[in-house]
Design a protein around this motif. Structure first.
Motif, PDB file in Angstrom:
ATOM      1  N   UNK A   1       0.856  -1.189   0.000  1.00 28.95           N
ATOM      2  CA  UNK A   1       0.000   0.000   0.000  1.00 28.95           C
ATOM      3  C   UNK A   1       0.893   1.241   0.000  1.00 28.95           C
ATOM      4  N   UNK A   2       0.885   1.990  -1.118  1.00 29.77           N
ATOM      5  CA  UNK A   2       1.703   3.192  -1.226  1.00 29.77           C
ATOM      6  C   UNK A   2       1.189   4.040  -2.372  1.00 29.77           C
ATOM      7  N   UNK A   3       1.864   5.149  -2.627  1.00 32.12           N
ATOM      8  CA  UNK A   3       1.415   6.092  -3.655  1.00 32.12           C
ATOM      9  C   UNK A   3       1.982   5.791  -5.034  1.00 32.12           C
ATOM     10  N   UNK A   4       2.841   4.799  -5.158  1.00 34.09           N
ATOM     11  CA  UNK A   4       3.442   4.471  -6.448  1.00 34.09           C
ATOM     12  C   UNK A   4       2.390   3.792  -7.342  1.00 34.09           C
ATOM     13  N   UNK A   5       2.171   4.286  -8.561  1.00 34.56           N
ATOM     14  CA  UNK A   5       1.196   3.629  -9.454  1.00 34.56           C
ATOM     15  C   UNK A   5       1.554   2.161  -9.693  1.00 34.56           C
ATOM     16  N   UNK A   6       0.522   1.329  -9.788  1.00 32.04           N
ATOM     17  CA  UNK A   6       0.737  -0.109  -9.950  1.00 32.04           C
ATOM     18  C   UNK A   6       1.494  -0.402 -11.241  1.00 32.04           C
ATOM     19  N   UNK A   7       1.234   0.396 -12.277  1.00 33.27           N
ATOM     20  CA  UNK A   7       1.901   0.151 -13.557  1.00 33.27           C
ATOM     21  C   UNK A   7       3.418   0.294 -13.465  1.00 33.27           C
ATOM     22  N   UNK A   8       3.897   1.114 -12.533  1.00 23.50           N
ATOM     23  CA  UNK A   8       5.341   1.370 -12.412  1.00 23.50           C
ATOM     24  C   UNK A   8       6.035   0.418 -11.447  1.00 23.50           C
ATOM     25  N   UNK A   9       5.286  -0.309 -10.654  1.00 26.58           N
ATOM     26  CA  UNK A   9       5.907  -1.101  -9.595  1.00 26.58           C
ATOM     27  C   UNK A   9       6.723  -2.265 -10.135  1.00 26.58           C
ATOM     28  N   UNK A  10       6.272  -2.848 -11.226  1.00 29.23           N
ATOM     29  CA  UNK A  10       7.004  -3.989 -11.776  1.00 29.23           C
ATOM     30  C   UNK A  10       8.410  -3.568 -12.171  1.00 29.23           C
ATOM     31  N   UNK A  11       8.534  -2.415 -12.823  1.00 20.14           N
ATOM     32  CA  UNK A  11       9.846  -1.935 -13.239  1.00 20.14           C
ATOM     33  C   UNK A  11      10.696  -1.512 -12.043  1.00 20.14           C
ATOM     34  N   UNK A  12      10.048  -0.905 -11.037  1.00 22.91           N
ATOM     35  CA  UNK A  12      10.795  -0.508  -9.847  1.00 22.91           C
ATOM     36  C   UNK A  12      11.327  -1.723  -9.096  1.00 22.91           C
ATOM     37  N   UNK A  13      10.535  -2.792  -9.066  1.00 26.96           N
ATOM     38  CA  UNK A  13      10.987  -4.010  -8.409  1.00 26.96           C
ATOM     39  C   UNK A  13      12.150  -4.654  -9.150  1.00 26.96           C
ATOM     40  N   UNK A  14      12.217  -4.397 -10.471  1.00 31.02           N
ATOM     41  CA  UNK A  14      13.348  -4.914 -11.244  1.00 31.02           C
ATOM     42  C   UNK A  14      14.571  -4.022 -11.140  1.00 31.02           C
ATOM     43  N   UNK A  15      14.405  -2.840 -10.473  1.00 30.74           N
ATOM     44  CA  UNK A  15      15.515  -1.900 -10.286  1.00 30.74           C
ATOM     45  C   UNK A  15      16.146  -1.535 -11.625  1.00 30.74           C
TER      46      UNK A  15
END
Length: 812
Positions: free
Chosen positions: A555-569
């Motif tokens: 649960x955070x303010x980061x859009x779900x569409x961007x989380x996959x890429x952020x998790x891949x660093x």
């Protein structure tokens, strides 16, 4: 007619080819061969000085002989006085040596021409510079501009330019005044130069001067001397001020040996200093040297503010902290702070640059230290990305121990969220205040099995062994592991000299009733509020802890569409493949109440569009809640802590209202026992600033983790003993031995057992390949309670109560 004749003579001179040729030759010699012209000029001046000195000394000698003859004649004429007749030879004898002492002033002339030669050489060099600049540049400049430029050049490039210029001015003033006095009084050149010096050095000397012309000369020379001495005082004052400023800026060398060297400065520096001060307390204090690119005065002010703070004041306990300004990448600055004689070196990461850039900087610093010979201490390197750990291990595994702060904090948060109260245990265990880990060889225990040494230390608890053969550290080893020659026993103790081996006569109580093995783990529901750069690492750590089918809500303010890429660093990591966790995404602000009332799952379709899946949950349904310091939006630790504290208060308030509503529904249904058993799960918040602790106690918030405090303690522990890095790393990882809080009923049947001692319970715990470290009474609550780690009187029986918590090392 006369005017016409003069004009004719001038024209004839101008038209004279011999004179024009001589002038052109002299001009060519000056501009084309200035060195030859300068040498010739010096020879002419020297010859002139010798001739003038000889002529002047001869004339002066003749003048004095004439005066002496006149005085003798006057004495001969005075025959009436016998006393005068008697004084005649005496006066002759007195005058004769004085006149003999006056002699030719060659020494004085030599000093004069030496000074003039030095000044002439300086002026000649400046003249050559002027000629060269005139030839090579078309720039127009005046002599005044060139003079200002050259003075600025000399003052900038030479620290002795100002005093040398002052000496030159003083010399010219003395010589000029001496020659003017020589012309006006006719005295010896040595006498007039000395008088001129006294006028320059002592303004009161000219008061005794007689004669109008001499007084004018003395007055002018005295005024010049006052100006010279005013300039001299200014130069001395400026020089002393520069030296004091350099000392304030921390540019002097540190003369210390066996000190702790800290390279860099960040928000963990003050807690590290506090922990090292605790470690040095038993030795009466130590020395900590800090080399950072910050201003020395600012660092000293920060330390002074921490010492004088009313909230968690820093206590140095005799330890001295020395600050120096410099670049840790520069070898000269490293040698300036005694890097070769330091017993340990702590390298702290930079907060104001990106993690990858900071880690690259750390690798360069390690290489700088690696290239130094005779490095006495080991290096503790703080890095920010766990993937960059191997960079240091590749180049300096023999001298460096790597601490990945974000990785440690992530593991801490996960363990503490699943086990409320563990944060207080870790904070006490990691620091030097209280019990800590020590390694030592005990020859009298060689040949025994690990299970045989459980009760062999009255003031320590054995937790593992460091093998002498290969250097492996074995925490919570097999009970059958045999202690061999040279093996070191790892213990939890108050200090390195506070424990020893006992005689081994304690008899373990046999009638302690055991209980069946624990039930298998259940699925869990966890909530992560906020976003961290190392979120992928935290998820993989959590996946290793939980059982299959457990849920993790992000649960955070980061859009779900961007989380996959952020998790891949940004492509540096592989896609997450969890074995046990089911990840559910939700979007909202953790400090806004309406977003936290009902948390709704958001998914992404094939086209990349987000939508609500229909799955929702409330905060009272989670088994554990974790509030992360949201590094995506925060610029400092105070702002981060403020957001974490706000989110913690809102979640607790929502939980209490939802639980109260649920209790009323159960009571209406007649399920009173079930209603009374409902308890809210305390959310765990990550706190970075230790000063926030007092605010949490005001609002009665008990669920928090002082992440920076614990990481700082880990760094300080490894700085004191590098072997502790392996111990602490294993304690904070999902693999191997970990810390757990378990109830006493999990090991013994309290109802069927009488009083039994800590050692009796340790043997019972050891049967499950676990190590008992301490306990907490059920009548006390965190954080007010004082968890007893490494208790005294381990052989004294005590009455255990249901709900007492045990602190154990276990594999799962």
């Amino acid at each position: 007619m006369a005017s016409f004749q003069v004009d004719a003579d001038c024209k004839s001179e101008k038209n004279d080819p011999k004179k024009q040729s001589l002038q052109s030759e002299i001009g060519g010699l000056m501009f084309e061969k200035p060195r030859v012209f300068f040498v010739l000029s010096c020879l002419i001046v020297a010859y002139t000085a010798v001739v003038v000195g000889a002529y002047y000394s001869n004339a002066l000698l003749n003048d004095r002989l004439a005066k002496l003859e006149l005085e003798n004649e006057r004495l001969v004429e005075d025959k009436s006085s016998k006393h005068n007749d008697r004084l005649l030879p005496e006066r002759n004898c007195e005058n004769q040596p004085k006149e003999m002492e006056a002699g030719p002033p060659y020494l004085t002339m030599l000093l004069i021409f030496s000074g003039c030669g030095y000044i002439s050489r300086f002026l000649y060099n400046e003249y050559c510079t002027f000629i060269r600049k005139k030839k090579v540049t078309s720039m127009q400049f005046t002599l005044s501009e060139l003079l200002q430029y050259r003075l600025d050049y000399h003052f900038t490039n030479s620290e002795f330019a100002k005093p040398v210029l002052l000496l030159m001015v003083t010399f010219v003033l003395i010589v000029l005044g001496g020659f003017i006095l020589l012309i006006s009084t006719g005295e010896d050149i040595s006498v007039t130069l000395w008088k001129s010096w006294t006028y320059v050095a002592d303004p009161g000397t000219h008061a005794d001067t007689e004669g109008t012309l001499e007084r004018i000369i003395a007055f002018c020379v005295t005024i010049g001397g006052m100006l010279v001495f005013a300039l001299m005082i200014g130069i001395i004052s400026e020089s002393i001020g520069e030296q004091v400023d350099n000392l304030k800026k921390g540019k002097s060398r540190v003369i210390e040996c066996g000190h702790t060297l800290m390279l860099g400065w960040n928000d963990k520096s003050l807690p590290i200093i506090q922990q090292i001060a605790f470690a040095n307390e038993s030795e009466g204090g130590g020395v900590i040297v800090v080399l950072a690119e910050h201003d020395k005065n600012d660092l000293e002010d920060t330390l002074e503010s921490a010492i004088e703070s009313r909230e968690n004041a820093l206590n140095l306990m005799g330890t001295e902290v020395i600050f120096r300004s410099g670049n840790p990448l520069v070898q000269y600055d490293l040698l300036k702070v005694g890097v070769l004689s330091a017993r340990s070196i702590i390298m702290l990461a930079s907060d104001n640059i990106s993690p990858d850039e900071s880690d690259s900087r750390m690798v360069r610093q390690v290489l700088s230290l690696k290239g130094m010979e005779n490095l006495a201490g080991h290096v503790v390197v703080e890095m920010q990305d766990v993937d960059n750990r191997e960079l240091v291990n590749l180049v300096a595994v023999d001298i460096a121990e790597v601490i990945v702060a974000h990785d440690i904090i992530g593991r801490l948060m996960i363990q503490c969220a699943r086990q409320p109260g563990l944060a207080y245990i870790l904070e006490s265990l990691m620091g030097f205040e209280g019990a800590e880990f020590y390694l030592e060889n005990w020859p009298q225990l060689e040949g025994l099995q690990f299970s045989d040494i459980i009760c062999r230390f009255d003031d320590a608890i054995p937790i593992g062994v460091k093998k002498s053969v290969d250097g492996r550290v074995l925490l919570n080893p097999l009970s059958t592991l045999r202690i061999e020659q040279g093996d070191q026993i790892i213990v939890l103790a108050e200090d390195n000299d506070s424990y020893t081996v006992n005689d081994g006569t304690y008899k373990v109580k046999k009638n302690v009733s055991s209980v069946p093995q624990r039930l298998p783990m259940k699925t869990e529901k966890m909530l992560f509020c906020g976003w961290r750069r190392d979120m992928a690492d935290m998820i993989m750590q959590l996946d290793a802890y939980v059982t299959s089918g457990s849920e993790l809500w992000l649960f955070n303010t980061v859009p779900v569409e961007e989380r996959v890429e952020l998790l891949k660093d940004k492509g540096n990591k592989d896609e997450l493949k969890c074995k046990n966790l089911v990840i559910k995404n939700a979007v909202g602000n953790p400090i806004i109440r309406r977003d936290l009332m009902v948390i709704k799952e958001v998914r992404v379709d094939r086209d990349g569009n987000s939508f609500y899946s229909g799955d929702e949950i409330t905060v009272d349904q989670f088994d554990s809640l974790l509030i992360l310091a949201d590094h995506a939006d925060q610029t400092n630790i105070q702002t981060s802590d403020s957001r974490s504290l706000a989110s913690l208060l809102i979640i607790q308030d929502i939980q209490s209202k939802l639980l109260e509503k649920r209790k009323q529904e159960l009571i209406a249904e007649g399920k009173i026992d079930e209603a009374n058993s409902l308890r809210a799960k305390d959310p765990i918040s990550e706190i970075l600033d230790s000063r926030t602790r007092s605010l949490l106690s005001v609002v009665n918030c008990k669920g928090y983790v002082m992440s920076n405090q614990i990481v700082s303690a880990v760094i300080a522990q490894v700085a004191e003993c590098r072997d502790l890095n392996m111990i602490l790393s294993e304690l904070l990882s999902a693999d191997g031995t970990e810390l757990y809080l378990r109830q006493v009923e999990d090991y013994v049947d309290i109802k069927r057992s009488d009083k039994f001692s800590f050692w009796d319970l340790s043997v019972r715990v050891r049967e499950r390949r676990e190590v008992l470290l301490g306990f907490k009474s059920v009548n006390e609550t965190f954080p007010e309670c004082k968890t007893v780690l490494n208790p005294s009187d381990k052989g004294v029986p005590r009455k255990w109560q249901p709900g007492d918590l045990l602190v154990v090392l276990a594999l799962d």
